[in-house]
Enzyme design. Structure first.
Site, PDB file in Angstrom:
ATOM      1  N   TYR A 157       0.860  -1.203   0.000  1.00  0.00           N
ATOM      2  CA  TYR A 157       0.000   0.000   0.000  1.00  0.00           C
ATOM      3  C   TYR A 157       0.890   1.246   0.000  1.00  0.00           C
ATOM      4  O   TYR A 157       0.652   2.180  -0.778  1.00  0.00           O
ATOM      5  CB  TYR A 157      -0.942   0.005   1.210  1.00  0.00           C
ATOM      6  CG  TYR A 157      -1.785   1.269   1.258  1.00  0.00           C
ATOM      7  CD1 TYR A 157      -2.752   1.527   0.282  1.00  0.00           C
ATOM      8  CD2 TYR A 157      -1.598   2.229   2.258  1.00  0.00           C
ATOM      9  CE1 TYR A 157      -3.515   2.702   0.304  1.00  0.00           C
ATOM     10  CE2 TYR A 157      -2.353   3.400   2.282  1.00  0.00           C
ATOM     11  CZ  TYR A 157      -3.305   3.629   1.309  1.00  0.00           C
ATOM     12  OH  TYR A 157      -4.051   4.787   1.314  1.00  0.00           O
ATOM     13  N   GLY A 192      -3.433  11.643   6.848  1.00  0.00           N
ATOM     14  CA  GLY A 192      -3.233  10.539   7.789  1.00  0.00           C
ATOM     15  C   GLY A 192      -4.571   9.837   7.953  1.00  0.00           C
ATOM     16  O   GLY A 192      -5.346   9.732   6.999  1.00  0.00           O
TER      17      GLY A 192
HETATM   18  P1  NDP Z   1     -13.476   4.541   0.949  1.00  0.00           P
HETATM   19  O1  NDP Z   1     -13.314   3.078   0.942  1.00  0.00           O
HETATM   20  O2  NDP Z   1     -14.555   5.131   1.778  1.00  0.00           O
HETATM   21  O3  NDP Z   1     -13.652   5.071  -0.549  1.00  0.00           O
HETATM   22  C1  NDP Z   1     -12.879   4.557  -1.605  1.00  0.00           C
HETATM   23  C2  NDP Z   1     -13.530   4.961  -2.918  1.00  0.00           C
HETATM   24  O4  NDP Z   1     -12.727   4.461  -3.997  1.00  0.00           O
HETATM   25  C3  NDP Z   1     -14.917   4.365  -3.079  1.00  0.00           C
HETATM   26  O5  NDP Z   1     -15.772   5.326  -3.648  1.00  0.00           O
HETATM   27  C4  NDP Z   1     -14.707   3.217  -4.049  1.00  0.00           C
HETATM   28  O6  NDP Z   1     -15.882   3.043  -4.836  1.00  0.00           O
HETATM   29  C5  NDP Z   1     -13.579   3.784  -4.911  1.00  0.00           C
HETATM   30  N1  NDP Z   1     -12.858   2.733  -5.609  1.00  0.00           N
HETATM   31  C6  NDP Z   1     -12.115   1.735  -5.099  1.00  0.00           C
HETATM   32  N2  NDP Z   1     -11.661   0.939  -6.060  1.00  0.00           N
HETATM   33  C7  NDP Z   1     -12.140   1.437  -7.243  1.00  0.00           C
HETATM   34  C8  NDP Z   1     -12.031   1.049  -8.593  1.00  0.00           C
HETATM   35  N3  NDP Z   1     -11.334  -0.039  -8.947  1.00  0.00           N
HETATM   36  N4  NDP Z   1     -12.641   1.796  -9.534  1.00  0.00           N
HETATM   37  C9  NDP Z   1     -13.362   2.890  -9.188  1.00  0.00           C
HETATM   38  N5  NDP Z   1     -13.495   3.318  -7.921  1.00  0.00           N
HETATM   39  C10 NDP Z   1     -12.893   2.591  -6.952  1.00  0.00           C
HETATM   40  O7  NDP Z   1     -12.065   5.126   1.381  1.00  0.00           O
HETATM   41  P2  NDP Z   1     -11.474   6.620   1.444  1.00  0.00           P
HETATM   42  O8  NDP Z   1     -12.503   7.618   1.130  1.00  0.00           O
HETATM   43  O9  NDP Z   1     -10.755   6.725   2.717  1.00  0.00           O
HETATM   44  O10 NDP Z   1     -10.382   6.531   0.290  1.00  0.00           O
HETATM   45  C11 NDP Z   1     -10.245   7.494  -0.717  1.00  0.00           C
HETATM   46  C12 NDP Z   1      -8.777   7.716  -1.011  1.00  0.00           C
HETATM   47  O11 NDP Z   1      -8.151   8.276   0.143  1.00  0.00           O
HETATM   48  C13 NDP Z   1      -7.980   6.459  -1.353  1.00  0.00           C
HETATM   49  O12 NDP Z   1      -7.123   6.747  -2.423  1.00  0.00           O
HETATM   50  C14 NDP Z   1      -7.175   6.194  -0.085  1.00  0.00           C
HETATM   51  O13 NDP Z   1      -5.990   5.504  -0.353  1.00  0.00           O
HETATM   52  C15 NDP Z   1      -6.927   7.607   0.394  1.00  0.00           C
HETATM   53  N6  NDP Z   1      -6.577   7.770   1.799  1.00  0.00           N
HETATM   54  C16 NDP Z   1      -7.411   7.319   2.779  1.00  0.00           C
HETATM   55  C17 NDP Z   1      -7.068   7.493   4.114  1.00  0.00           C
HETATM   56  C18 NDP Z   1      -7.901   6.982   5.239  1.00  0.00           C
HETATM   57  O14 NDP Z   1      -7.377   6.832   6.368  1.00  0.00           O
HETATM   58  N7  NDP Z   1      -9.178   6.712   5.034  1.00  0.00           N
HETATM   59  C19 NDP Z   1      -5.847   8.213   4.475  1.00  0.00           C
HETATM   60  C20 NDP Z   1      -5.048   8.637   3.360  1.00  0.00           C
HETATM   61  C21 NDP Z   1      -5.425   8.439   2.085  1.00  0.00           C
HETATM   62  P3  NDP Z   1     -16.474   1.649  -5.314  1.00  0.00           P
HETATM   63  O15 NDP Z   1     -16.141   0.613  -4.287  1.00  0.00           O
HETATM   64  O16 NDP Z   1     -17.935   1.933  -5.425  1.00  0.00           O
HETATM   65  O17 NDP Z   1     -15.850   1.395  -6.653  1.00  0.00           O
HETATM   66  C1  8X3 Z   2      -4.253   5.767   4.668  1.00  0.00           C
HETATM   67  C2  8X3 Z   2      -3.471   6.161   5.857  1.00  0.00           C
HETATM   68  O1  8X3 Z   2      -1.771   5.355   7.571  1.00  0.00           O
HETATM   69  O2  8X3 Z   2      -3.638   3.882   7.055  1.00  0.00           O
HETATM   70  O3  8X3 Z   2      -3.569   6.066   3.491  1.00  0.00           O
HETATM   71  O4  8X3 Z   2      -1.857   4.181   5.496  1.00  0.00           O
HETATM   72  S1  8X3 Z   2      -2.642   4.830   6.515  1.00  0.00           S
END
Ligand code: NDP
Ligand code: 8X3
Length: 256
Positions: free
Chosen positions: A156, A187
């Site tokens: 990841y 974060g």
């Molecule tokens: P969620 O799981 O709530 O949302 C993820 C979103 O990505 C969903 O809408 C999902 O939609 C979509 N998604 C996943 N795979 C696909 C795919 N193959 N095609 C199209 N859409 C896809 O998580 P977050 O909102 O937290 O995540 C959003 C971003 O933020 C990610 O890139 C994550 O790495 C990043 N992030 C998150 C953190 C956290 O702690 N939550 C911290 C730092 C970064 P669906 O399943 O309907 O396709």
């Molecule tokens: C999501 C934040 O710290 O779980 O990107 O990797 S962490």
């Protein structure tokens, strides 16, 4: 900058940060192109935003890993929708937290295919149009995991380090074209992220936030909105956004 009437493409808008971004941009009067795999959720969100904010919304059930679908959907868009002003590259996920030698190859492939290749497929198709228009803004959702590695984070983190590199590389490649490139790197954010990481095990997911207050999805959307509303001569290159209780990926303060 005024966002009214701008066309904003948000990937992964069915949940968490992407959904919160859609709500923020709609409040600012932007018209939205929302993609994710869960079409029903997108449709529901679209109805709410159209009624509440009077904006135009196009939704499309799309897996960003499927390059052919990405290219054909973007190719098939008609004007004015083809002229995308802002792309929020948000779709992404983590799978598992195992040490590398015990990791699941399927999990690795899903993360790399979504977080790196999916982001590249969408960006490649959208940025050409932005350059032709002489303006545009790509906002990548990276992560603290793109700046630091933590136990079990291996693949990841690699995928998010790749997002950091792509973000920096794209900024160089688009220099002088009028296209801005930003990255918001959070974060811990309370979304469905951990449920997905732990393959639906909500008990495991719950323990991660024990004793601390993580960011809310809307905190990240607020930062994205900030990036999108700078005047044209100013650009946020990278923003690391952390919960106050998290100093670094594994350094947290928890109240017992
Ligand atoms: P969620 O799981 O709530 O949302 C993820 C979103 O990505 C969903 O809408 C999902 O939609 C979509 N998604 C996943 N795979 C696909 C795919 N193959 N095609 C199209 N859409 C896809 O998580 P977050 O909102 O937290 O995540 C959003 C971003 O933020 C990610 O890139 C994550 O790495 C990043 N992030 C998150 C953190 C956290 O702690 N939550 C911290 C730092 C970064 P669906 O399943 O309907 O396709
Ligand atoms: C999501 C934040 O710290 O779980 O990107 O990797 S962490």
């Amino acid at each position: 900058m005024n966002l009214e009437g701008r066309r904003v493409l948000i990937t992964g808008a069915s949940s968490g940060i992407g959904r919160a971004c859609a709500m923020r941009f709609a409040q600012r009067g932007a018209n939205l192109l929302l993609i994710a795999r869960r079409k029903d959720r997108l449709r529901e969100l679209s109805n709410v935003l159209s009624v509440k904010n009077g904006v135009e919304v196009i939704t499309h059930g799309l897996d960003v890993r499927n390059r052919e679908s990405v290219v054909s959907w973007l190719d098939g868009l008609e004007q004015p929708w083809k002229s995308i002003d802002i792309l929020v590259n948000n779709a992404g996920l983590a799978r598992g937290l195992a040490p590398l030698h015990k990791g699941s190859v399927e999990d690795w492939e899903e993360m790399i295919d979504t977080n790196v290749k999916g982001l590249l497929y969408v960006t490649r198709e959208v940025v050409g149009g932005m350059i032709s228009n002489g303006h545009g803004h790509v906002i990548n959702i990276g992560s603290i995991a793109g700046h630091e590695v933590y136990p079990g984070g291996n693949v990841y983190c690699a995928s998010k380090f790749a997002v950091t590199a792509i973000n920096r590389g794209l900024a160089i490649d688009t220099l002088g074209t009028g296209v801005r490139v930003s990255s918001v790197d959070p974060g811990m954010v309370e979304t469905e992220f951990l449920l997905v990481r732990f393959h639906g095990d909500d008990k495991k997911a719950e323990t991660v936030y024990e004793g601390l207050q993580p960011l809310a999805a809307d905190d990240v959307a607020d930062a994205v909105e900030y990036c999108a509303t700078r005047p044209p001569h100013a650009n946020v290159r990278e923003m690391i956004l952390m919960p106050t209780a998290q100093a670094a990926a594994v350094h947290t303060h928890r109240e017992s």
